[in-house]
Write an enzyme that holds these catalytic residues in place. Structure first.
Site, short mmCIF file in Angstrom:
data_model
loop_
_atom_site.label_atom_id
_atom_site.label_comp_id
_atom_site.label_asym_id
_atom_site.label_seq_id
_atom_site.Cartn_x
_atom_site.Cartn_y
_atom_site.Cartn_z
N ASP A 86 0.87 -1.05 -0.04
CA ASP A 86 0.09 -0.01 -0.11
C ASP A 86 0.79 1.22 0.22
OD1 ASP A 86 -3.06 0.72 0.34
OD2 ASP A 86 -1.89 1.88 2.21
N HIS A 126 -7.06 -6.86 -0.94
CA HIS A 126 -5.78 -5.79 -1.11
C HIS A 126 -4.69 -6.31 0.10
CE1 HIS A 126 -3.99 -1.92 -1.09
NE2 HIS A 126 -4.14 -2.03 0.16
N TYR A 138 -2.13 11.23 2.27
CA TYR A 138 -2.80 11.57 1.19
C TYR A 138 -3.16 13.15 0.90
CZ TYR A 138 -4.55 6.79 1.64
OH TYR A 138 -4.49 5.29 1.44
#
Length: 277
Positions: free
Chosen positions: A98, A255, A200
Protein backbone atom coordinates in the site's frame (compact mmCIF):
# COMPACT_ATOMS: atom_id res chain seq x y z
CA UNK A 1 16.86 -2.31 17.53
CA UNK A 2 13.64 -0.86 19.00
CA UNK A 3 13.63 2.70 17.66
CA UNK A 4 15.50 5.26 15.63
CA UNK A 5 15.39 9.03 15.34
CA UNK A 6 15.31 11.54 12.52
CA UNK A 7 15.03 15.31 12.90
CA UNK A 8 13.72 14.98 16.43
CA UNK A 9 11.11 12.35 15.53
CA UNK A 10 11.25 8.95 17.21
CA UNK A 11 10.17 5.89 15.21
CA UNK A 12 9.31 2.50 16.71
CA UNK A 13 10.82 -0.53 14.97
CA UNK A 14 10.31 -4.28 15.17
CA UNK A 15 13.69 -5.94 14.62
CA UNK A 16 13.56 -9.70 14.28
CA UNK A 17 15.31 -12.74 12.88
CA UNK A 18 19.01 -13.61 12.86
CA UNK A 19 21.09 -10.45 13.49
CA UNK A 20 23.53 -11.45 10.76
CA UNK A 21 20.82 -12.34 8.25
CA UNK A 22 20.20 -10.52 4.98
CA UNK A 23 18.26 -7.40 6.06
CA UNK A 24 14.71 -6.85 4.82
CA UNK A 25 12.83 -3.63 5.57
CA UNK A 26 9.05 -4.14 5.79
CA UNK A 27 6.93 -1.03 5.14
CA UNK A 28 3.22 -0.98 5.99
CA UNK A 29 0.43 1.08 4.46
CA UNK A 30 -2.82 2.77 5.54
CA UNK A 31 -4.17 2.33 8.15
CA UNK A 32 -1.86 -0.48 9.15
CA UNK A 33 1.23 -0.53 11.31
CA UNK A 34 4.24 -2.84 11.53
CA UNK A 35 2.01 -5.64 12.82
CA UNK A 36 0.76 -6.05 9.25
CA UNK A 37 3.76 -8.35 8.80
CA UNK A 38 3.20 -10.44 11.95
CA UNK A 39 2.44 -13.54 9.87
CA UNK A 40 5.08 -12.95 7.22
CA UNK A 41 8.04 -11.97 9.37
CA UNK A 42 8.52 -15.35 11.16
CA UNK A 43 8.55 -17.08 7.77
CA UNK A 44 11.28 -14.72 6.57
CA UNK A 45 13.23 -15.32 9.78
CA UNK A 46 12.99 -19.06 9.18
CA UNK A 47 14.66 -18.49 5.82
CA UNK A 48 17.58 -16.74 7.52
CA UNK A 49 16.47 -13.16 6.89
CA UNK A 50 16.53 -10.31 9.38
CA UNK A 51 13.50 -8.00 9.28
CA UNK A 52 13.19 -4.36 10.28
CA UNK A 53 9.55 -3.22 10.35
CA UNK A 54 9.05 0.41 11.39
CA UNK A 55 5.85 2.11 12.41
CA UNK A 56 6.15 4.85 9.83
CA UNK A 57 5.72 8.62 10.13
CA UNK A 58 2.35 9.38 11.68
CA UNK A 59 1.98 5.85 13.01
CA UNK A 60 4.76 5.97 15.62
CA UNK A 61 3.47 8.11 18.53
CA UNK A 62 6.82 9.92 18.66
CA UNK A 63 6.73 10.78 14.95
CA UNK A 64 3.49 12.69 14.37
CA UNK A 65 4.43 16.19 13.22
CA UNK A 66 1.46 18.52 12.62
CA UNK A 67 0.35 19.65 9.18
CA UNK A 68 0.45 18.08 5.73
CA UNK A 69 3.79 18.94 4.14
CA UNK A 70 5.84 16.88 6.65
CA UNK A 71 4.19 13.81 5.11
CA UNK A 72 5.42 14.37 1.55
CA UNK A 73 6.75 11.28 -0.17
CA UNK A 74 10.29 12.65 -0.05
CA UNK A 75 10.09 12.91 3.74
CA UNK A 76 8.69 9.44 4.35
CA UNK A 77 11.23 7.92 1.96
CA UNK A 78 14.07 9.68 3.74
CA UNK A 79 12.78 8.19 7.01
CA UNK A 80 13.65 4.75 5.61
CA UNK A 81 17.13 5.93 4.63
CA UNK A 82 17.53 7.14 8.22
CA UNK A 83 16.48 3.70 9.44
CA UNK A 84 19.16 2.05 7.31
CA UNK A 85 21.75 4.50 8.60
CA UNK A 86 20.72 3.92 12.22
CA UNK A 87 20.97 0.16 11.71
CA UNK A 88 24.42 0.52 10.15
CA UNK A 89 23.22 -0.88 6.83
CA UNK A 90 24.55 0.33 3.53
CA UNK A 91 21.68 -1.39 1.76
CA UNK A 92 18.76 -3.74 2.34
CA UNK A 93 15.95 -5.53 0.60
CA UNK A 94 12.77 -3.42 0.81
CA UNK A 95 9.22 -4.76 0.86
CA UNK A 96 6.32 -2.31 0.90
CA UNK A 97 2.54 -2.69 0.90
CA UNK A 98 0.00 0.00 0.00
CA UNK A 99 1.58 3.37 0.93
CA UNK A 100 4.64 1.43 2.02
CA UNK A 101 4.83 0.16 -1.55
CA UNK A 102 4.79 3.72 -2.88
CA UNK A 103 7.68 4.51 -0.52
CA UNK A 104 9.49 1.43 -1.85
CA UNK A 105 9.02 2.62 -5.45
CA UNK A 106 10.41 6.02 -4.50
CA UNK A 107 13.43 4.48 -2.82
CA UNK A 108 14.08 2.33 -5.87
CA UNK A 109 14.10 5.41 -8.10
CA UNK A 110 15.86 7.89 -5.79
CA UNK A 111 18.25 5.69 -3.78
CA UNK A 112 18.95 2.57 -5.85
CA UNK A 113 22.33 2.14 -4.16
CA UNK A 114 20.52 1.53 -0.84
CA UNK A 115 18.27 -1.27 -2.16
CA UNK A 116 19.37 -4.83 -2.85
CA UNK A 117 15.92 -5.72 -4.19
CA UNK A 118 12.48 -4.08 -4.22
CA UNK A 119 9.17 -5.83 -3.61
CA UNK A 120 5.95 -3.82 -4.09
CA UNK A 121 2.80 -5.45 -2.74
CA UNK A 122 -0.46 -4.31 -4.31
CA UNK A 123 0.53 -0.84 -5.51
CA UNK A 124 1.84 -0.21 -9.04
CA UNK A 125 4.58 2.27 -9.91
CA UNK A 126 3.26 5.83 -9.27
CA UNK A 127 3.84 6.77 -12.91
CA UNK A 128 1.72 3.86 -14.10
CA UNK A 129 -0.90 4.73 -11.51
CA UNK A 130 -1.13 8.36 -12.61
CA UNK A 131 -1.73 7.35 -16.22
CA UNK A 132 -4.27 4.68 -15.31
CA UNK A 133 -6.34 7.20 -13.35
CA UNK A 134 -6.95 8.99 -16.66
CA UNK A 135 -7.35 5.97 -18.94
CA UNK A 136 -9.19 3.29 -16.96
CA UNK A 137 -11.52 2.68 -14.05
CA UNK A 138 -8.65 3.48 -11.68
CA UNK A 139 -9.98 7.03 -11.25
CA UNK A 140 -13.22 5.63 -9.82
CA UNK A 141 -11.35 3.14 -7.67
CA UNK A 142 -9.24 5.99 -6.25
CA UNK A 143 -12.12 8.38 -5.52
CA UNK A 144 -11.55 7.98 -1.78
CA UNK A 145 -8.24 9.86 -2.16
CA UNK A 146 -10.17 13.02 -3.03
CA UNK A 147 -12.56 12.42 -0.13
CA UNK A 148 -9.63 12.19 2.28
CA UNK A 149 -8.54 15.73 1.29
CA UNK A 150 -11.48 17.23 3.19
CA UNK A 151 -10.26 18.50 6.59
CA UNK A 152 -11.59 16.88 9.78
CA UNK A 153 -14.71 15.27 8.25
CA UNK A 154 -13.12 11.88 7.38
CA UNK A 155 -11.84 11.57 10.95
CA UNK A 156 -15.27 12.39 12.35
CA UNK A 157 -17.03 9.87 10.12
CA UNK A 158 -14.52 7.04 10.38
CA UNK A 159 -14.04 7.24 14.14
CA UNK A 160 -17.68 7.73 15.12
CA UNK A 161 -19.00 5.04 17.41
CA UNK A 162 -15.56 3.96 18.54
CA UNK A 163 -14.34 3.50 14.97
CA UNK A 164 -17.38 1.62 13.70
CA UNK A 165 -17.24 3.00 10.14
CA UNK A 166 -13.51 2.41 9.80
CA UNK A 167 -13.93 -1.12 11.10
CA UNK A 168 -16.70 -1.80 8.59
CA UNK A 169 -14.67 -0.29 5.74
CA UNK A 170 -11.70 -2.53 6.47
CA UNK A 171 -13.79 -5.66 6.94
CA UNK A 172 -15.75 -5.06 3.71
CA UNK A 173 -12.46 -4.87 1.77
CA UNK A 174 -11.39 -8.31 2.97
CA UNK A 175 -9.20 -7.56 5.98
CA UNK A 176 -9.50 -10.24 8.70
CA UNK A 177 -11.40 -9.13 11.78
CA UNK A 178 -8.46 -9.44 14.18
CA UNK A 179 -6.31 -7.17 12.06
CA UNK A 180 -9.16 -4.69 11.59
CA UNK A 181 -9.65 -4.47 15.36
CA UNK A 182 -5.93 -3.92 15.87
CA UNK A 183 -5.67 -1.15 13.31
CA UNK A 184 -8.82 0.60 14.49
CA UNK A 185 -7.53 0.59 18.06
CA UNK A 186 -4.32 2.23 16.82
CA UNK A 187 -6.24 4.85 14.83
CA UNK A 188 -8.30 5.73 17.93
CA UNK A 189 -5.16 7.06 19.61
CA UNK A 190 -5.21 10.88 19.82
CA UNK A 191 -4.09 12.36 16.50
CA UNK A 192 -3.29 9.02 14.91
CA UNK A 193 -5.88 8.99 12.13
CA UNK A 194 -5.21 12.60 11.17
CA UNK A 195 -1.49 11.81 10.92
CA UNK A 196 -2.20 8.72 8.82
CA UNK A 197 -4.50 10.68 6.51
CA UNK A 198 -1.83 13.36 6.17
CA UNK A 199 -0.02 11.04 3.74
CA UNK A 200 -2.95 11.56 1.35
CA UNK A 201 -3.34 15.23 2.20
CA UNK A 202 0.33 15.85 1.39
CA UNK A 203 -0.15 14.76 -2.22
CA UNK A 204 -0.70 18.36 -3.47
CA UNK A 205 2.73 19.24 -2.05
CA UNK A 206 4.48 16.46 -3.98
CA UNK A 207 4.85 18.01 -7.43
CA UNK A 208 8.62 17.77 -7.13
CA UNK A 209 8.51 14.24 -5.73
CA UNK A 210 8.15 12.52 -9.08
CA UNK A 211 9.14 8.86 -8.96
CA UNK A 212 11.19 8.02 -12.05
CA UNK A 213 12.56 4.81 -13.46
CA UNK A 214 13.50 2.06 -11.01
CA UNK A 215 16.86 0.41 -11.60
CA UNK A 216 16.92 -2.33 -8.94
CA UNK A 217 15.59 -5.92 -9.27
CA UNK A 218 11.85 -5.68 -8.67
CA UNK A 219 9.06 -8.04 -7.72
CA UNK A 220 5.50 -6.72 -8.02
CA UNK A 221 2.75 -8.74 -6.32
CA UNK A 222 -0.85 -7.82 -7.16
CA UNK A 223 -4.11 -9.56 -6.29
CA UNK A 224 -7.25 -9.83 -8.40
CA UNK A 225 -9.50 -9.24 -5.37
CA UNK A 226 -8.10 -5.76 -4.76
CA UNK A 227 -11.01 -3.29 -4.98
CA UNK A 228 -8.72 -0.23 -4.83
CA UNK A 229 -6.11 -1.12 -7.46
CA UNK A 230 -6.92 -2.40 -10.94
CA UNK A 231 -5.09 -4.32 -13.62
CA UNK A 232 -4.29 -1.42 -15.98
CA UNK A 233 -1.64 0.25 -13.82
CA UNK A 234 -0.37 -3.12 -12.67
CA UNK A 235 0.40 -4.27 -16.20
CA UNK A 236 1.92 -0.89 -17.16
CA UNK A 237 4.34 -0.96 -14.24
CA UNK A 238 6.95 -3.00 -16.10
CA UNK A 239 7.52 0.04 -18.34
CA UNK A 240 8.92 1.91 -15.34
CA UNK A 241 11.58 -0.66 -14.34
CA UNK A 242 14.78 -1.23 -16.29
CA UNK A 243 16.19 -3.90 -13.96
CA UNK A 244 14.96 -7.51 -13.87
CA UNK A 245 11.22 -7.37 -13.18
CA UNK A 246 8.59 -9.95 -12.29
CA UNK A 247 4.83 -9.61 -11.80
CA UNK A 248 3.14 -12.22 -9.63
CA UNK A 249 -0.68 -12.27 -9.59
CA UNK A 250 -2.53 -13.75 -6.60
CA UNK A 251 -5.99 -14.90 -7.62
CA UNK A 252 -9.00 -13.84 -5.50
CA UNK A 253 -6.82 -12.38 -2.72
CA UNK A 254 -8.02 -9.00 -1.38
CA UNK A 255 -5.91 -5.88 -1.02
CA UNK A 256 -4.43 -7.02 2.29
CA UNK A 257 -1.71 -9.26 0.90
CA UNK A 258 0.63 -9.38 3.95
CA UNK A 259 -2.18 -10.42 6.27
CA UNK A 260 -4.16 -12.75 3.97
CA UNK A 261 -1.47 -14.33 1.79
CA UNK A 262 1.50 -14.32 4.13
CA UNK A 263 2.81 -17.78 3.27
CA UNK A 264 2.84 -17.36 -0.52
CA UNK A 265 4.17 -13.80 -0.27
CA UNK A 266 6.97 -14.86 2.05
CA UNK A 267 7.98 -17.57 -0.44
CA UNK A 268 8.10 -14.99 -3.21
CA UNK A 269 10.10 -12.51 -1.15
CA UNK A 270 12.63 -15.13 -0.05
CA UNK A 271 13.16 -16.26 -3.65
CA UNK A 272 13.46 -12.64 -4.78
CA UNK A 273 16.10 -11.77 -2.18
CA UNK A 274 18.18 -14.70 -3.36
CA UNK A 275 18.31 -13.32 -6.89
CA UNK A 276 20.57 -10.57 -5.54
CA UNK A 277 23.10 -12.98 -4.03
Amino acid sequence: MERFERDGLVFDVRDGGPPDGEPVVLLHGWPQDSSAYDRMAPLLHGAGLRTLAPDQRGYSPGARPPGRSPYRLREVADDVVALLDAAGLGSAHVVGHDWGGIVAWALGAWYPERLRTLTALSVPHPGAMARAVLTSDQGLRSAYVAAFQVPALPERLLLAGNGRALRQLLASSGLPDDAAERYVAHMLEPGALSAALAWYRALPFGARDRVGTVTVPTLHVWSTGDVALGRTATEATRDHVTAPYRLEVLDRVPHWIPEVAAERTAELVVAHTRTAA
